[in-house]
Write a protein that holds these residues in place. Structure first.
Motif, PDB file in Angstrom:
ATOM      1  N   HIS A  13      40.129   5.093  49.586  1.00  0.00           N
ATOM      2  CA  HIS A  13      41.028   5.768  48.571  1.00  0.00           C
ATOM      3  C   HIS A  13      40.407   6.361  47.447  1.00  0.00           C
ATOM      4  N   LEU A  14      40.986   7.348  46.837  1.00  0.00           N
ATOM      5  CA  LEU A  14      40.632   7.852  45.738  1.00  0.00           C
ATOM      6  C   LEU A  14      42.043   8.522  45.003  1.00  0.00           C
ATOM      7  N   TYR A  15      41.983   8.165  43.499  1.00  0.00           N
ATOM      8  CA  TYR A  15      43.046   8.829  42.686  1.00  0.00           C
ATOM      9  C   TYR A  15      42.432   9.891  41.860  1.00  0.00           C
ATOM     10  N   PRO A  16      42.532  11.105  42.483  1.00  0.00           N
ATOM     11  CA  PRO A  16      41.726  12.305  41.632  1.00  0.00           C
ATOM     12  C   PRO A  16      42.361  12.169  40.433  1.00  0.00           C
ATOM     13  N   PRO A  17      41.242  12.807  39.232  1.00  0.00           N
ATOM     14  CA  PRO A  17      41.805  12.844  37.838  1.00  0.00           C
ATOM     15  C   PRO A  17      43.144  13.351  37.511  1.00  0.00           C
ATOM     16  N   ALA A  18      43.493  14.472  38.428  1.00  0.00           N
ATOM     17  CA  ALA A  18      44.631  14.970  38.066  1.00  0.00           C
ATOM     18  C   ALA A  18      46.050  13.976  38.475  1.00  0.00           C
ATOM     19  N   TYR A  19      46.004  13.333  39.275  1.00  0.00           N
ATOM     20  CA  TYR A  19      46.810  12.236  39.751  1.00  0.00           C
ATOM     21  C   TYR A  19      46.918  11.050  38.698  1.00  0.00           C
ATOM     22  N   ILE A  20      45.713  10.765  38.057  1.00  0.00           N
ATOM     23  CA  ILE A  20      45.627   9.740  37.052  1.00  0.00           C
ATOM     24  C   ILE A  20      46.437  10.521  35.907  1.00  0.00           C
ATOM     25  N   SER A  21      46.150  11.716  35.391  1.00  0.00           N
ATOM     26  CA  SER A  21      46.905  12.406  34.323  1.00  0.00           C
ATOM     27  C   SER A  21      48.520  12.461  34.596  1.00  0.00           C
ATOM     28  N   LEU A  22      48.924  12.620  35.808  1.00  0.00           N
ATOM     29  CA  LEU A  22      50.172  12.440  36.007  1.00  0.00           C
ATOM     30  C   LEU A  22      50.681  11.105  36.028  1.00  0.00           C
ATOM     31  N   LEU A  23      50.050  10.227  36.460  1.00  0.00           N
ATOM     32  CA  LEU A  23      50.628   8.760  36.139  1.00  0.00           C
ATOM     33  C   LEU A  23      50.563   8.158  34.403  1.00  0.00           C
ATOM     34  N   GLU A  24      49.537   8.939  33.933  1.00  0.00           N
ATOM     35  CA  GLU A  24      49.460   8.577  32.326  1.00  0.00           C
ATOM     36  C   GLU A  24      50.649   8.989  31.717  1.00  0.00           C
ATOM     37  N   SER A  25      51.157  10.275  32.196  1.00  0.00           N
ATOM     38  CA  SER A  25      52.378  10.966  31.729  1.00  0.00           C
ATOM     39  C   SER A  25      53.678  10.268  31.794  1.00  0.00           C
ATOM     40  N   ARG A  26      53.692   9.316  32.794  1.00  0.00           N
ATOM     41  CA  ARG A  26      55.046   8.657  33.106  1.00  0.00           C
ATOM     42  C   ARG A  26      55.199   7.404  32.465  1.00  0.00           C
ATOM     43  N   THR A  27      56.633   7.078  32.275  1.00  0.00           N
ATOM     44  CA  THR A  27      57.239   6.119  31.389  1.00  0.00           C
ATOM     45  C   THR A  27      57.681   4.748  32.427  1.00  0.00           C
ATOM     46  N   SER A  28      57.646   4.962  33.636  1.00  0.00           N
ATOM     47  CA  SER A  28      58.100   4.015  34.640  1.00  0.00           C
ATOM     48  C   SER A  28      57.324   4.035  35.838  1.00  0.00           C
ATOM     49  N   ILE A  29      57.132   3.003  36.676  1.00  0.00           N
ATOM     50  CA  ILE A  29      56.660   2.690  37.968  1.00  0.00           C
ATOM     51  C   ILE A  29      56.726   3.817  39.032  1.00  0.00           C
ATOM     52  N   PRO A  30      55.739   4.308  39.524  1.00  0.00           N
ATOM     53  CA  PRO A  30      54.456   3.982  39.167  1.00  0.00           C
ATOM     54  C   PRO A  30      53.789   4.751  37.995  1.00  0.00           C
ATOM     55  N   TYR A  31      52.899   4.337  37.333  1.00  0.00           N
ATOM     56  CA  TYR A  31      52.748   4.914  36.047  1.00  0.00           C
ATOM     57  C   TYR A  31      51.030   3.944  35.694  1.00  0.00           C
ATOM     58  N   ILE A  32      50.436   4.587  34.638  1.00  0.00           N
ATOM     59  CA  ILE A  32      49.390   3.744  34.097  1.00  0.00           C
ATOM     60  C   ILE A  32      50.114   3.490  32.499  1.00  0.00           C
ATOM     61  N   THR A  34      49.631   0.076  29.468  1.00  0.00           N
ATOM     62  CA  THR A  34      48.726  -0.735  28.730  1.00  0.00           C
ATOM     63  C   THR A  34      49.313  -2.210  28.724  1.00  0.00           C
ATOM     64  N   ILE A  35      48.787  -3.029  29.438  1.00  0.00           N
ATOM     65  CA  ILE A  35      49.248  -4.550  29.547  1.00  0.00           C
ATOM     66  C   ILE A  35      48.362  -5.389  29.020  1.00  0.00           C
ATOM     67  N   ALA A  36      48.521  -6.435  27.835  1.00  0.00           N
ATOM     68  CA  ALA A  36      47.535  -7.147  27.344  1.00  0.00           C
ATOM     69  C   ALA A  36      46.282  -6.487  27.258  1.00  0.00           C
ATOM     70  N   ASN A  37      46.406  -5.282  26.367  1.00  0.00           N
ATOM     71  CA  ASN A  37      45.369  -4.385  25.878  1.00  0.00           C
ATOM     72  C   ASN A  37      44.491  -3.783  27.045  1.00  0.00           C
ATOM     73  N   SER A  38      44.824  -3.870  28.081  1.00  0.00           N
ATOM     74  CA  SER A  38      44.227  -3.186  29.047  1.00  0.00           C
ATOM     75  C   SER A  38      44.934  -2.162  29.864  1.00  0.00           C
ATOM     76  N   ARG A  39      44.310  -0.967  30.036  1.00  0.00           N
ATOM     77  CA  ARG A  39      44.993   0.268  30.771  1.00  0.00           C
ATOM     78  C   ARG A  39      45.066  -0.256  32.146  1.00  0.00           C
ATOM     79  N   ARG A  40      46.176  -0.166  32.774  1.00  0.00           N
ATOM     80  CA  ARG A  40      46.397  -0.449  34.246  1.00  0.00           C
ATOM     81  C   ARG A  40      47.508   0.297  34.974  1.00  0.00           C
ATOM     82  N   LEU A  41      46.884   0.704  36.150  1.00  0.00           N
ATOM     83  CA  LEU A  41      47.678   1.356  36.901  1.00  0.00           C
ATOM     84  C   LEU A  41      48.693   0.574  37.794  1.00  0.00           C
ATOM     85  N   VAL A  42      49.958   0.793  37.694  1.00  0.00           N
ATOM     86  CA  VAL A  42      50.896  -0.134  38.279  1.00  0.00           C
ATOM     87  C   VAL A  42      51.528   0.609  39.521  1.00  0.00           C
TER      88      VAL A  42
END
Ligand code: URA
Ligand code: ZN
Length: 356
Positions: A13-32, A34-42
């Motif tokens: 698998h690969l999450y291409p950078p454009a997909y990562i940006s998409l998840l960064e822009s979201r506020t509900s699951i699936p999204y990226i 911060t949990i306990a100071n770490s950026r996480r992909l949920v």
């Protein structure tokens, strides 16, 4: 162990950078987030997510993994949950840009990478069908990756009659479906101690049952009578399908209602026949027992090695990742070191997915 044919990893698998940006822009699951100071992909409800590390999105990290593990070719697919969650109006354009970006990544590394395209399953039907026929023209696309939800994340599953045109188009374009789990089984299934059981409920049991159920529903809906050349590549050795196929067939043969309403005499194919003709199994099973079952059920010419990289990161520094070593050893232990081993490790993928 040296291999004459290229070693091909069909489950990578690969999450291409454009997909990562998409998840960064979201506020509900699936999204990226911060949990306990770490950026996480949920990517699933009830999950704390994965640390946002380069192995998830960086192609040079993928190539370094391939080089270190003797993998000549990887067929990369977008990780779960793909594009299931997209609003219908942006689904097709988002899919097109992610598929183009992934295809371009593959083209930039000739001979090393191919891909399974992601489908805009929530898009209006015409746009969805258009993206299927469009990705079939992309140089490095060799199939499509799909979850079990069907048309959108609240879809009716893969046996939804509205999936028929999708399957017909995939058949017409000769694109196999790489069926991959994401949603698992309902949380109530696991009881109050679930949190103590680590990732076994979700990844070992939920994922595999999800694949088993999703594909069985496609079969039970008679899709392979309607689209007889459609091919499914099932993740994780088909979930539990090799073990359950006999019991599924037995339930069908003993179904009085099916006998009385004519469904039994009308059905064209048994599950065993569908498994032999329409199904390819990946070899992400981690043990000889699962690999042997896969080979017995679909035939050694339809089992293909995979790692599931970048998931299953070793907990300690090791020379080789266990997802490589265990799945490779499973193939060798199941069929020996001869031609059949070469077929599983890459020959089948080169032939069936036209990787020349
Ligand atoms: N975890 C995921 O989210 N996806 C996989 O494919 C494997 C583990
Ligand atoms: Zn996977």
């Amino acid at each position: 162990m040296p291999s004459k044919t290229p070693v091909v990893d069909i489950h990578s698998h690969l999450y291409p950078p454009a997909y990562i940006s998409l998840l960064e822009s979201r506020t509900s699951i699936p999204y990226i987030t911060t949990i306990a100071n770490s950026r996480r992909l949920v990517n699933r409800v009830g999950q704390s997510g994965k640390p946002l590390m380069p192995i998830l999105y960086d192609i040079s990290t993928k190539l370094a993994f391939m080089n270190r593990h003797g993998i000549d070719i990887s067929i990369i697919s977008l990780g779960n949950p793909w594009l299931d969650f997209l609003p219908p109006d942006i689904a097709a354009s988002t899919a097109a840009s992610i598929n183009d970006a992934t295809n371009a990544l593959c083209a930039a590394h000739p001979g090393r990478l191919f891909c399974f395209a992601a489908l805009p399953l929530s898009a209006p039907r015409a746009a969805l069908l258009a993206e299927i026929s469009r990705v079939a023209t992309l140089s490095h696309v060799r199939g499509v990756v799909m979850g079990s939800a069907g048309l959108g994340d609240a879809g009716k599953g893969l046996d939804d009659p509205d999936m028929l045109p999708v399957y017909e188009e995939l058949e017409r374009q000769r694109l196999p479906v790489f069926l991959h789990p994401n949603y698992g089984l309902p949380a109530e299934q696991w009881g109050p101690c679930c949190a103590d059981y680590g990732q076994v409920p979700a990844l070992a049991l939920g994922f595999t049952m999800e694949t088993t159920i999703a594909f069985s529903r496609v079969f039970l809906a008679g899709m392979f009578d309607k689209v007889p050349e459609l091919t499914f590549i099932l993740s994780h050795g088909g979930g539990t399908l090799p073990f359950l196929a006999g019991r599924i067939e037995s339930c069908i043969e003993h179904d009085r209602t099916w006998k009385e309403n004519g469904r039994l005499s009308e059905r064209k194919k048994t599950l065993w026949q569908v498994l032999k003709k329409n199904v390819i199994l990946d070899g992400v099973v981690f043990d000889k027992v699962g690999m042997r079952a896969a080979v017995d059920v679909v035939g050694v010419e339809r089992v293909m090695f995979g790692t599931d990289h970048p998931f299953f990161v070793p907990l300690e520094e090791t020379e080789l990742w266990p997802c490589m070593v265990r799945n490779r050893d499973a193939a060798r232990d199941a069929v020996g070191e001869g031609d059949e081993y070469e077929m599983i490790m890459g020959g089948n993928a080169v032939r069936l997915l036209d990787l020349k």
